[in-house]
Design a protein around this motif. Sequence first.
Motif, PDB file in Angstrom:
ATOM      1  N   VAL A   1      40.034 -24.299  10.000  1.00 33.09           N
ATOM      2  CA  VAL A   1      40.386 -23.125   9.187  1.00 33.09           C
ATOM      3  C   VAL A   1      39.424 -21.982   9.496  1.00 33.09           C
ATOM      4  CG1 VAL A   1      40.471 -22.203   6.832  1.00 33.09           C
ATOM      5  CG2 VAL A   1      41.555 -24.400   7.354  1.00 33.09           C
ATOM      6  N   GLU A   2      38.141 -22.275   9.564  1.00 29.06           N
ATOM      7  CA  GLU A   2      37.148 -21.240   9.870  1.00 29.06           C
ATOM      8  C   GLU A   2      37.416 -20.591  11.229  1.00 29.06           C
ATOM      9  OE1 GLU A   2      33.271 -22.972   9.716  1.00 29.06           O
ATOM     10  OE2 GLU A   2      33.433 -23.464   7.584  1.00 29.06           O
ATOM     11  N   ILE A   3      37.689 -21.412  12.224  1.00 23.46           N
ATOM     12  CA  ILE A   3      37.952 -20.892  13.571  1.00 23.46           C
ATOM     13  C   ILE A   3      39.199 -20.023  13.563  1.00 23.46           C
ATOM     14  CG2 ILE A   3      38.658 -21.549  15.911  1.00 23.46           C
ATOM     15  CD1 ILE A   3      36.802 -24.052  15.509  1.00 23.46           C
ATOM     16  N   ARG A   4      40.246 -20.517  12.919  1.00 25.60           N
ATOM     17  CA  ARG A   4      41.499 -19.751  12.899  1.00 25.60           C
ATOM     18  C   ARG A   4      41.344 -18.445  12.124  1.00 25.60           C
ATOM     19  NH1 ARG A   4      44.965 -22.734  15.792  1.00 25.60           N
ATOM     20  NH2 ARG A   4      45.084 -24.969  15.459  1.00 25.60           N
ATOM     21  N   GLU A   5      40.540 -18.437  11.081  1.00 25.43           N
ATOM     22  CA  GLU A   5      40.287 -17.193  10.343  1.00 25.43           C
ATOM     23  C   GLU A   5      39.623 -16.158  11.258  1.00 25.43           C
ATOM     24  OE1 GLU A   5      39.813 -18.725   5.756  1.00 25.43           O
ATOM     25  OE2 GLU A   5      38.063 -18.839   7.062  1.00 25.43           O
ATOM     26  N   THR A   6      38.701 -16.618  12.078  1.00 28.01           N
ATOM     27  CA  THR A   6      38.049 -15.722  13.037  1.00 28.01           C
ATOM     28  C   THR A   6      39.057 -15.195  14.051  1.00 28.01           C
ATOM     29  OG1 THR A   6      35.955 -16.886  12.793  1.00 28.01           O
ATOM     30  CG2 THR A   6      36.230 -15.560  14.780  1.00 28.01           C
ATOM     31  N   LEU A   7      39.905 -16.068  14.534  1.00 29.76           N
ATOM     32  CA  LEU A   7      40.923 -15.656  15.496  1.00 29.76           C
ATOM     33  C   LEU A   7      41.916 -14.670  14.877  1.00 29.76           C
ATOM     34  CD1 LEU A   7      41.551 -19.094  17.211  1.00 29.76           C
ATOM     35  CD2 LEU A   7      40.393 -17.107  18.207  1.00 29.76           C
ATOM     36  N   VAL A   8      42.263 -14.886  13.610  1.00 32.16           N
ATOM     37  CA  VAL A   8      43.190 -13.988  12.918  1.00 32.16           C
ATOM     38  C   VAL A   8      42.600 -12.586  12.802  1.00 32.16           C
ATOM     39  CG1 VAL A   8      44.224 -13.494  10.648  1.00 32.16           C
ATOM     40  CG2 VAL A   8      44.522 -15.738  11.697  1.00 32.16           C
ATOM     41  N   GLU A   9      41.295 -12.507  12.601  1.00 29.54           N
ATOM     42  CA  GLU A   9      40.651 -11.190  12.535  1.00 29.54           C
ATOM     43  C   GLU A   9      40.849 -10.429  13.845  1.00 29.54           C
ATOM     44  OE1 GLU A   9      36.565 -11.686  11.488  1.00 29.54           O
ATOM     45  OE2 GLU A   9      37.049 -12.603   9.558  1.00 29.54           O
TER      46      GLU A   9
ATOM     47  N   LEU B   1      38.359 -34.023   6.426  1.00 29.41           N
ATOM     48  CA  LEU B   1      38.302 -32.766   5.687  1.00 29.41           C
ATOM     49  C   LEU B   1      37.333 -31.793   6.353  1.00 29.41           C
ATOM     50  CD1 LEU B   1      39.048 -30.946   3.336  1.00 29.41           C
ATOM     51  CD2 LEU B   1      37.299 -32.117   1.971  1.00 29.41           C
ATOM     52  N   ALA B   2      36.190 -32.284   6.795  1.00 27.86           N
ATOM     53  CA  ALA B   2      35.225 -31.419   7.471  1.00 27.86           C
ATOM     54  C   ALA B   2      35.816 -30.843   8.753  1.00 27.86           C
ATOM     55  CB  ALA B   2      33.941 -32.199   7.773  1.00 27.86           C
ATOM     56  N   ALA B   3      36.547 -31.648   9.489  1.00 28.95           N
ATOM     57  CA  ALA B   3      37.160 -31.182  10.735  1.00 28.95           C
ATOM     58  C   ALA B   3      38.208 -30.104  10.471  1.00 28.95           C
ATOM     59  CB  ALA B   3      37.785 -32.356  11.486  1.00 28.95           C
ATOM     60  N   VAL B   4      39.026 -30.316   9.468  1.00 27.44           N
ATOM     61  CA  VAL B   4      40.064 -29.326   9.182  1.00 27.44           C
ATOM     62  C   VAL B   4      39.459 -28.065   8.572  1.00 27.44           C
ATOM     63  CG1 VAL B   4      40.820 -30.028   6.872  1.00 27.44           C
ATOM     64  CG2 VAL B   4      42.470 -29.095   8.466  1.00 27.44           C
ATOM     65  N   ALA B   5      38.377 -28.191   7.830  1.00 26.32           N
ATOM     66  CA  ALA B   5      37.692 -27.007   7.299  1.00 26.32           C
ATOM     67  C   ALA B   5      37.158 -26.167   8.457  1.00 26.32           C
ATOM     68  CB  ALA B   5      36.565 -27.407   6.359  1.00 26.32           C
TER      69      ALA B   5
ATOM     70  N   LEU C   1      48.120 -16.039  12.926  1.00 22.44           N
ATOM     71  CA  LEU C   1      48.451 -16.300  11.513  1.00 22.44           C
ATOM     72  C   LEU C   1      49.256 -17.582  11.321  1.00 22.44           C
ATOM     73  CD1 LEU C   1      49.183 -12.953   9.652  1.00 22.44           C
ATOM     74  CD2 LEU C   1      47.594 -14.752   8.988  1.00 22.44           C
ATOM     75  N   PRO C   2      50.252 -17.856  12.156  1.00 17.00           N
ATOM     76  CA  PRO C   2      50.988 -19.118  11.953  1.00 17.00           C
ATOM     77  C   PRO C   2      50.087 -20.347  12.052  1.00 17.00           C
ATOM     78  CG  PRO C   2      52.210 -17.673  13.411  1.00 17.00           C
ATOM     79  CD  PRO C   2      50.858 -17.047  13.213  1.00 17.00           C
ATOM     80  N   ASP C   3      49.141 -20.307  12.973  1.00 19.54           N
ATOM     81  CA  ASP C   3      48.219 -21.442  13.129  1.00 19.54           C
ATOM     82  C   ASP C   3      47.291 -21.583  11.930  1.00 19.54           C
ATOM     83  OD1 ASP C   3      49.307 -22.013  15.644  1.00 19.54           O
ATOM     84  OD2 ASP C   3      47.881 -20.685  16.645  1.00 19.54           O
ATOM     85  N   LEU C   4      46.863 -20.456  11.378  1.00 21.49           N
ATOM     86  CA  LEU C   4      46.025 -20.510  10.183  1.00 21.49           C
ATOM     87  C   LEU C   4      46.795 -21.151   9.027  1.00 21.49           C
ATOM     88  CD1 LEU C   4      43.503 -19.945   8.530  1.00 21.49           C
ATOM     89  CD2 LEU C   4      44.329 -17.593   8.209  1.00 21.49           C
ATOM     90  N   ALA C   5      48.055 -20.767   8.867  1.00 20.50           N
ATOM     91  CA  ALA C   5      48.867 -21.372   7.802  1.00 20.50           C
ATOM     92  C   ALA C   5      48.972 -22.886   7.990  1.00 20.50           C
ATOM     93  CB  ALA C   5      50.255 -20.730   7.765  1.00 20.50           C
ATOM     94  N   SER C   6      49.143 -23.327   9.220  1.00 18.91           N
ATOM     95  CA  SER C   6      49.224 -24.771   9.487  1.00 18.91           C
ATOM     96  C   SER C   6      47.916 -25.474   9.162  1.00 18.91           C
ATOM     97  CB  SER C   6      49.590 -25.012  10.953  1.00 18.91           C
ATOM     98  OG  SER C   6      50.894 -24.556  11.214  1.00 18.91           O
ATOM     99  N   SER C   7      46.808 -24.852   9.534  1.00 15.03           N
ATOM    100  CA  SER C   7      45.506 -25.458   9.235  1.00 15.03           C
ATOM    101  C   SER C   7      45.256 -25.517   7.731  1.00 15.03           C
ATOM    102  CB  SER C   7      44.386 -24.677   9.928  1.00 15.03           C
ATOM    103  OG  SER C   7      44.456 -24.869  11.323  1.00 15.03           O
TER     104      SER C   7
END
Length: 77
Positions: free
Chosen positions: A12-20, A5-9, A27-33
Amino acid sequence: REEALAAVARAVEIRETLVEQRPDAFLPDLASSLNNQSNRLAGLGRREEALAAVARAVEIRETLVEQRPDAFLPDLA
């Protein structure tokens, strides 16, 4: 399970930064995470948090389907 759970959290944080920076690319990767996060939360019995994560993933995928149904409809399903 907690480590997963910590790894996937973190993912998610990294992908949120990338989405910005580039939503069209990440966005597709964030949805997967978020989907993965939901699965990990559900496995720990944290159902409300799991539902929130998967609801966010579905919302993202619905947006992607509106833009390009041919590419993203299978992921929404």
